[in-house]
Design a protein around this motif. Sequence first.
Motif, short mmCIF file in Angstrom:
data_model
loop_
_atom_site.label_atom_id
_atom_site.label_comp_id
_atom_site.label_asym_id
_atom_site.label_seq_id
_atom_site.Cartn_x
_atom_site.Cartn_y
_atom_site.Cartn_z
N HIS A 1 0.86 -1.20 0.00
CA HIS A 1 0.00 0.00 0.00
C HIS A 1 0.88 1.24 0.00
O HIS A 1 1.79 1.37 0.83
CB HIS A 1 -0.90 0.00 1.23
N VAL A 2 0.66 2.12 -0.94
CA VAL A 2 1.45 3.35 -1.06
C VAL A 2 0.66 4.51 -0.47
O VAL A 2 -0.51 4.72 -0.84
CB VAL A 2 1.82 3.64 -2.53
N GLN A 3 1.29 5.25 0.44
CA GLN A 3 0.62 6.37 1.10
C GLN A 3 1.46 7.63 0.92
O GLN A 3 2.56 7.74 1.44
CB GLN A 3 0.43 6.06 2.59
N THR A 4 0.94 8.57 0.14
CA THR A 4 1.63 9.83 -0.15
C THR A 4 0.60 10.96 -0.17
O THR A 4 -0.60 10.71 -0.37
CB THR A 4 2.34 9.77 -1.51
N PRO A 5 1.03 12.22 -0.07
CA PRO A 5 2.34 12.68 0.42
C PRO A 5 2.25 12.99 1.91
O PRO A 5 1.54 13.90 2.32
CB PRO A 5 2.57 13.95 -0.40
N TYR A 6 2.98 12.26 2.72
CA TYR A 6 2.94 12.43 4.17
C TYR A 6 4.33 12.36 4.76
O TYR A 6 5.23 11.70 4.22
CB TYR A 6 2.09 11.33 4.82
N LEU A 7 4.49 13.04 5.90
CA LEU A 7 5.68 12.94 6.72
C LEU A 7 5.29 12.43 8.10
O LEU A 7 4.16 12.66 8.56
CB LEU A 7 6.35 14.31 6.87
N ILE A 8 6.22 11.76 8.76
CA ILE A 8 5.97 11.27 10.11
C ILE A 8 6.16 12.43 11.09
O ILE A 8 7.23 13.03 11.14
CB ILE A 8 6.90 10.10 10.46
N ARG A 9 5.12 12.70 11.85
CA ARG A 9 5.16 13.82 12.78
C ARG A 9 5.45 13.35 14.21
O ARG A 9 6.09 14.05 14.98
CB ARG A 9 3.83 14.57 12.74
N ASP A 10 4.97 12.15 14.56
CA ASP A 10 5.17 11.68 15.93
C ASP A 10 4.98 10.17 15.97
O ASP A 10 4.35 9.57 15.09
CB ASP A 10 4.15 12.35 16.87
N LEU A 11 5.55 9.56 17.00
CA LEU A 11 5.41 8.13 17.26
C LEU A 11 5.06 7.94 18.72
O LEU A 11 5.58 8.64 19.59
CB LEU A 11 6.71 7.38 16.96
N ALA A 12 4.21 6.95 18.99
CA ALA A 12 3.87 6.64 20.38
C ALA A 12 3.59 5.15 20.50
O ALA A 12 2.86 4.57 19.68
CB ALA A 12 2.66 7.45 20.83
N GLU A 13 4.17 4.54 21.51
CA GLU A 13 3.93 3.12 21.77
C GLU A 13 2.62 2.98 22.54
O GLU A 13 2.42 3.62 23.58
CB GLU A 13 5.10 2.54 22.56
N THR A 14 1.72 2.13 22.04
CA THR A 14 0.43 1.91 22.68
C THR A 14 0.21 0.41 22.84
O THR A 14 0.92 -0.39 22.22
CB THR A 14 -0.71 2.50 21.83
N PRO A 15 -0.77 -0.01 23.64
CA PRO A 15 -1.07 -1.45 23.76
C PRO A 15 -1.41 -2.10 22.42
O PRO A 15 -1.16 -3.29 22.22
CB PRO A 15 -2.27 -1.48 24.72
N ALA A 16 -1.95 -1.33 21.49
CA ALA A 16 -2.33 -1.87 20.18
C ALA A 16 -1.16 -1.92 19.20
O ALA A 16 -1.25 -2.53 18.14
CB ALA A 16 -3.46 -1.04 19.58
N GLY A 17 -0.05 -1.28 19.54
CA GLY A 17 1.10 -1.25 18.64
C GLY A 17 1.73 0.13 18.62
O GLY A 17 1.65 0.89 19.59
N LEU A 18 2.31 0.48 17.50
CA LEU A 18 2.98 1.77 17.34
C LEU A 18 2.03 2.74 16.65
O LEU A 18 1.65 2.53 15.49
CB LEU A 18 4.25 1.60 16.52
N ASP A 19 1.64 3.80 17.36
CA ASP A 19 0.79 4.82 16.77
C ASP A 19 1.67 5.82 16.01
O ASP A 19 2.55 6.46 16.60
CB ASP A 19 0.00 5.55 17.86
N VAL A 20 1.41 5.94 14.72
CA VAL A 20 2.20 6.83 13.86
C VAL A 20 1.32 8.01 13.46
O VAL A 20 0.26 7.82 12.84
CB VAL A 20 2.71 6.09 12.61
#
Length: 331
Positions: free
Chosen positions: A201-220
Amino acid sequence: MTEQFDITIIGGGPAGMFAAFYAGMNNAKTQVIESLAELGGQVNALYPEKTILDVAGLPAVSGRDLIANQQKQNAQFPLTVKTGETVTNVTAMEDGFTITTPAGTSQSKAVIVAIGNGAFAPRKLNVATADDLTGKHLFYSVRDLERFRDKVVMVAGGGDAAIDQALMLEPVAKSVTLLHRRAQFRGLPHMVDLLQQSSVHVQTPYLIRDLAETPAGLDVTLKPVGQAGDPVHTTVDDLIVSYGFTSDHSALAKWDVQLAESQRLIAVDSTMATSVDGIYAIGDGVMYPGKQPLIATGYGEAPVAVRSIMTRFFPDHHGPVHSTSLDSKLL
């Protein structure tokens, strides 16, 4: 006594290893000095699972297998291989060079510099939590495909390396998303075609602004680029950032010999000779008109450098005429 060599190869990546092989074919007493703990350079250290496509005769080969095959190829010759040693100085003598590492000194009639991009490090993701998540959910290379089996994976980047890693993970991961800040990718057209034909799956145009570890996984948290809109949140198991590498050739500046540069790389002529008589250079760390930074290009430069040395300094040696003079045990 100080050990004497005909040829010293500084750098044990694919090009340096092939130069060692060809030096062996010419019966030159040769040493290879590599700063990393193992031979193979970036291919082995960062991309052992990467599928390499630009080696003639091998439709597809993993980085790990390519290096293992080169080690087998070199094993037929009495090469001296020193790993985990950084060359701290190269000093010109009347009849060759003194090579200095923390382990001691040696002398060599000629030198081949095959350091690639020099000391290298991945370009880091610039978010506050990146360092804490590195090695847990955030990675900068794929060293073990099994680590990502049945995982939801996002790859961030727009070059060949990012596309390669996304396609490499496709048959292993549960799903793969390739994130890029532009709608167009910088990869080779064929690789982009393969990407479009894949399930990635290609997702554009985006930049990663933040990351957070949650019980469900990595929130991007994703920020739209060049358009209005609220940040988008997506949850993945793992994130692989493929923004390229920073390279550092500063170690060369500390050597007593000074090599002329072109576009911040070592300048060489058509014989792979540098500005210092007796020192040659090959691989990604050199520049000349028409240079293409491919593994295949480094493989072609290696025999040119070795034969230039043999002709210049050892004219009585008889080099191989055809590759059929290889050890039959390897066939």
